[in-house]
Scaffold this motif. Structure first.
Motif, PDB file in Angstrom:
ATOM      1  N   ARG A 104       0.843  -1.192   0.000  1.00 38.28           N
ATOM      2  CA  ARG A 104       0.000   0.000   0.000  1.00 38.28           C
ATOM      3  C   ARG A 104       0.882   1.248   0.000  1.00 38.28           C
ATOM      4  O   ARG A 104       1.954   1.257   0.590  1.00 38.28           O
ATOM      5  CB  ARG A 104      -0.922  -0.002   1.226  1.00 38.28           C
ATOM      6  N   MET A 105       0.405   2.271  -0.674  1.00 36.58           N
ATOM      7  CA  MET A 105       1.127   3.526  -0.707  1.00 36.58           C
ATOM      8  C   MET A 105       0.858   4.298   0.586  1.00 36.58           C
ATOM      9  O   MET A 105      -0.279   4.703   0.851  1.00 36.58           O
ATOM     10  CB  MET A 105       0.698   4.386  -1.896  1.00 36.58           C
ATOM     11  N   GLY A 106       1.867   4.459   1.420  1.00 38.58           N
ATOM     12  CA  GLY A 106       1.727   5.205   2.655  1.00 38.58           C
ATOM     13  C   GLY A 106       1.862   6.700   2.439  1.00 38.58           C
ATOM     14  O   GLY A 106       1.777   7.205   1.314  1.00 38.58           O
ATOM     15  N   GLY A 107       2.097   7.406   3.517  1.00 41.39           N
ATOM     16  CA  GLY A 107       2.182   8.856   3.450  1.00 41.39           C
ATOM     17  C   GLY A 107       3.425   9.339   2.738  1.00 41.39           C
ATOM     18  O   GLY A 107       4.358   8.584   2.477  1.00 41.39           O
ATOM     19  N   PRO A 108       3.443  10.629   2.411  1.00 38.61           N
ATOM     20  CA  PRO A 108       4.604  11.199   1.698  1.00 38.61           C
ATOM     21  C   PRO A 108       5.845  11.231   2.575  1.00 38.61           C
ATOM     22  O   PRO A 108       5.762  11.433   3.788  1.00 38.61           O
ATOM     23  CB  PRO A 108       4.135  12.612   1.337  1.00 38.61           C
ATOM     24  N   LEU A 109       6.990  10.994   1.926  1.00 36.18           N
ATOM     25  CA  LEU A 109       8.280  11.029   2.607  1.00 36.18           C
ATOM     26  C   LEU A 109       9.310  11.635   1.672  1.00 36.18           C
ATOM     27  O   LEU A 109       9.265  11.403   0.457  1.00 36.18           O
ATOM     28  CB  LEU A 109       8.744   9.612   2.980  1.00 36.18           C
ATOM     29  N   PRO A 110      10.275  12.384   2.205  1.00 43.19           N
ATOM     30  CA  PRO A 110      11.398  12.804   1.353  1.00 43.19           C
ATOM     31  C   PRO A 110      12.199  11.590   0.919  1.00 43.19           C
ATOM     32  O   PRO A 110      12.217  10.560   1.604  1.00 43.19           O
ATOM     33  CB  PRO A 110      12.207  13.725   2.276  1.00 43.19           C
ATOM     34  N   VAL A 111      12.845  11.703  -0.222  1.00 41.53           N
ATOM     35  CA  VAL A 111      13.568  10.564  -0.794  1.00 41.53           C
ATOM     36  C   VAL A 111      15.071  10.763  -0.602  1.00 41.53           C
ATOM     37  O   VAL A 111      15.675  11.615  -1.254  1.00 41.53           O
ATOM     38  CB  VAL A 111      13.252  10.405  -2.295  1.00 41.53           C
ATOM     39  N   PRO A 112      15.706   9.969   0.273  1.00 35.93           N
ATOM     40  CA  PRO A 112      17.155  10.079   0.443  1.00 35.93           C
ATOM     41  C   PRO A 112      17.888   9.684  -0.837  1.00 35.93           C
ATOM     42  O   PRO A 112      17.408   8.854  -1.622  1.00 35.93           O
ATOM     43  CB  PRO A 112      17.459   9.106   1.586  1.00 35.93           C
ATOM     44  N   GLU A 113      19.053  10.224  -1.025  1.00 36.40           N
ATOM     45  CA  GLU A 113      19.836   9.928  -2.216  1.00 36.40           C
ATOM     46  C   GLU A 113      20.171   8.446  -2.315  1.00 36.40           C
ATOM     47  O   GLU A 113      20.258   7.890  -3.417  1.00 36.40           O
ATOM     48  CB  GLU A 113      21.122  10.759  -2.215  1.00 36.40           C
ATOM     49  N   ALA A 114      20.362   7.765  -1.173  1.00 35.01           N
ATOM     50  CA  ALA A 114      20.708   6.338  -1.198  1.00 35.01           C
ATOM     51  C   ALA A 114      19.612   5.510  -1.864  1.00 35.01           C
ATOM     52  O   ALA A 114      19.895   4.544  -2.590  1.00 35.01           O
ATOM     53  CB  ALA A 114      20.956   5.841   0.217  1.00 35.01           C
ATOM     54  N   TYR A 115      18.346   5.881  -1.638  1.00 34.09           N
ATOM     55  CA  TYR A 115      17.242   5.151  -2.266  1.00 34.09           C
ATOM     56  C   TYR A 115      17.223   5.411  -3.769  1.00 34.09           C
ATOM     57  O   TYR A 115      16.977   4.488  -4.568  1.00 34.09           O
ATOM     58  CB  TYR A 115      15.911   5.558  -1.646  1.00 34.09           C
ATOM     59  N   ARG A 116      17.426   6.664  -4.143  1.00 38.59           N
ATOM     60  CA  ARG A 116      17.456   6.980  -5.579  1.00 38.59           C
ATOM     61  C   ARG A 116      18.578   6.216  -6.279  1.00 38.59           C
ATOM     62  O   ARG A 116      18.419   5.735  -7.395  1.00 38.59           O
ATOM     63  CB  ARG A 116      17.652   8.482  -5.783  1.00 38.59           C
TER      64      ARG A 116
END
Length: 317
Positions: free
Chosen positions: A101-113
């Motif tokens: 499920r799509m949860g709430g908004p979160l900033p995206v750390p560079e490590a995930y990108r």
């Protein structure tokens, strides 16, 4: 409504990422269902189950776990928190492996990108690697990647590596004496034999010495001298049930993506595990857990990608 699933393009982004995961014999044994544009269900595709070499479905679950990790990364890099349920209805829908499920908004750390961007870069290489040891820091990072997904990664010393290569060679010899196994292997890995319309399978050269550090899929492209000292690691889980197999797949893909970040290639030597499953044998209890994958790691040249199913074929009707 989640931005990730609000448009057809958003759905396609998730399915493309999931569909690029590694899978046993490149079966790509998954399908997905988008429910009310709110969450994604991942199913095991029964038509892509290896009935002979994977009677328990362990390899299929590991493969689907790898696709699940990619799906999670695609959601996370869209700026949403992925909320995951493993095996949400095991009695009612045994083929439903996970719901995201799509949860709430979160900033995206560079490590995930960075990990997400490596999804199309990662390759399985059945070609020789350089005789260059993985640095200690890289090994530590790969172990940490497995631990983040609830698994372990055990690097084998040279003595254990020799024993494992011998076990793989013995297991492969026994497997190739099984006519049904050979037929199933050929159906998925030999050029022109695939019944799903995909082009050929990516093979590698035949090693000039035994025991071979790569699996024999019945067709090699020439011969080559492989590394003198292969570097093997075993991915383990504390349990050996379907949920553990899904965790193993997620851990495997995270390890492979982190490896790709360091320019490290990988292939697999799972013949002893496949033979174990086919003969319905159980692992002896070991303090480091149950082996789920035997991984060969090293520095190799770029290789072609195995063919992938179009994203449109991955969504359940």
């Amino acid at each position: 409504m989640s931005v990730s699933l609000a448009t057809d393009l958003g759905v396609r982004r998730l399915l493309v990422a999931a569909g690029q995961a590694p899978s046993v014999f490149n079966t790509q044994p998954w399908r997905f269902n988008v429910v009310r544009r709110e969450f994604v269900e991942m199913f095991a595709d029964p038509d892509r189950r290896l009935r002979i070499s994977d009677p328990r479905g362990r390899n299929q679950y590991v493969s689907c776990g790898a696709a699940l990790l990619n799906l999670r990364l695609a959601v996370r890099t869209s700026g949403r928190r992925p909320m995951v349920w493993l095996l949400p209805a095991p009695e009612e829908e045994p083929e439903l492996l996970a719901a995201v499920r799509m949860g709430g908004p979160l900033p995206v750390p560079e490590a995930y990108r960075e990990l997400y961007d490596l999804i199309p870069v990662r390759r399985t290489s059945r070609r020789p690697f350089a005789d260059r040891a993985l640095p200690r820091a890289v090994r530590a990072e790969l172990r940490q990647a497995a631990m983040r997904e609830g698994a372990g990664l055990v690097f084998l010393d040279r003595h254990a590596t020799v024993d494992t290569l011998d076990c793989a060679a013995i297991a492969e010899e026994e497997l190739t004496r099984d006519h049904d196994y050979r037929a199933e292997l050929a159906a998925w890995t030999m050029p022109g034999a695939r019944y799903d319309g995909l082009p050929g399978y990516v093979h590698g050269p035949r090693p000039l010495r035994d025991p071979a550090p790569v699996r024999d899929f019945g067709r090699q492209e020439g011969e080559a001298r492989f590394e003198e000292h292969p570097q093997l690691a075993v991915l383990t889980t504390m349990g050996d049930r379907p949920a553990d197999w899904l965790r193993a797949g997620q851990a495997l893909q995270r390890v492979l993506l982190v490896a790709a970040r360091h320019g490290v290639s990988a292939s697999f030597l799972n013949q002893p595990l496949d033979l174990r499953d086919m003969r319905k044998r159980r692992d002896p209890h070991h303090r480091r857990g149950h082996p789920q994958m035997i991984i060969r790691l090293g520095y190799g040249l770029p290789v072609a990608r195995s063919p992938r199913r179009p994203a449109a074929e991955l969504e359940a009707a």
